[in-house]
Design a protein around this motif. Structure first.
Motif: not given
Length: 271
Positions: A134-155
């Motif tokens: 869980i801690v490993t996945l916590q990152s600026p990319e996870l917290a960002s409201n911007s939707v990128q190609p990887w966003t759905a998989r990360l969330r």
């Protein structure tokens, strides 16, 4: 490395088929990749395609060998995350974690770094370290409201890890955020969220005219019920026949009474 025109065309055709089939028919894609590999094993693109085809069919040792060969030919680091995931597939999450700490990760672009984070979190989970995942996945990319190609998989990975840790309310929230980012339906986040909310889906197309909730029997059970139904019908017919015979008997009795009454009256009149 350059190839003769005819050979290059043959290789290209096989690589096109690999790309076309790798999602819908990975085994067939793997077969095409082997043909391309026999034709041009010294071409980096061929080794890479063969690696992805092997990876798609869970031939992780073979995939890792092909990725390493492609990397040696190009000197690039783009394949680093998938190479680490092959280590996971081979039951070596510790090696995947070690790769996550190598300098090559810093050379990856943003998409590659997110992919490496997903692999590292998966390795943590393989080792039973769910909170660390869980801690490993916590990152600026996870917290960002911007939707990128990887966003759905990360969330999605984050929501799934939260759920595995028993943090259901947080998991529900992040499955919801996954749905917002997953415009193409690449994940099953909507189904996971519905499951958490206790929603059950019924396939209306598969229903017949039976009452809702009535189980449909097949095979020997259905045959047994059919035989029982026939037996009931026969019993009912026998009962009806018995009732008819009883009615006939009553009519005969009534006629006998009427005739007896008429005889008594005639005798009285004559007297």
């Amino acid at each position: 490395m350059s190839l003769p025109k005819t050979l290059a065309e043959d290789v290209a055709r096989n690589l096109v088929m690999v790309a076309k089939l790798i999602d819908e028919d990975p085994e067939q894609a793997y077969a095409y990749s082997r043909i391309a590999l026999r034709l041009a094993s010294r071409v980096a693109a061929v080794r890479e395609a063969a690696g992805f085809a092997a990876y798609a069919t869970q031939k992780y040792a073979e995939a890792l060998a092909e990725f390493r060969a492609a990397r040696r030919m190009t000197g690039g680091v783009d394949l680093w995350p998938v190479m680490a995931d092959c280590e996971r597939g081979l039951g070596r999450p510790e090696r995947a974690m070690a790769m996550a700490g190598e300098p090559e990760v810093q050379k990856l672009d943003k998409a590659g770094q997110v992919e490496m984070r997903l692999v590292a979190a998966g390795a943590r989970r393989d080792m039973g370290q769910i909170e660390a995942a869980i801690v490993t996945l916590q990152s600026p990319e996870l917290a960002s409201n911007s939707v990128q190609p990887w966003t759905a998989r990360l969330r999605y990975a984050y929501a799934d890890a939260l759920l595995s840790a028993g943090r259901e309310d947080e998991a529900r929230e992040w499955f919801g955020k996954t749905i917002e980012a997953d415009k193409d339906g690449a994940t099953d986040a909507s189904d996971r969220l519905a499951e958490l909310d206790g929603v059950e889906f019924v396939d209306a197309m598969g229903e017949d005219e039976d009452e809702p909730g009535t189980p449909v029997e097949t095979g020997a059970d259905a045959d047994a019920d059919a035989e029982a139904g026939v037996a009931v019908d026969v019993d009912v017919d026998d009962d009806i026949e018995a009732d008819v015979e009883a009615d006939v008997d009553v009519d005969d009795d009534i006629n006998d009474d009427i005739e007896a009454e008429a005889d008594d009256k005639n005798s009285h009149d004559k007297g």
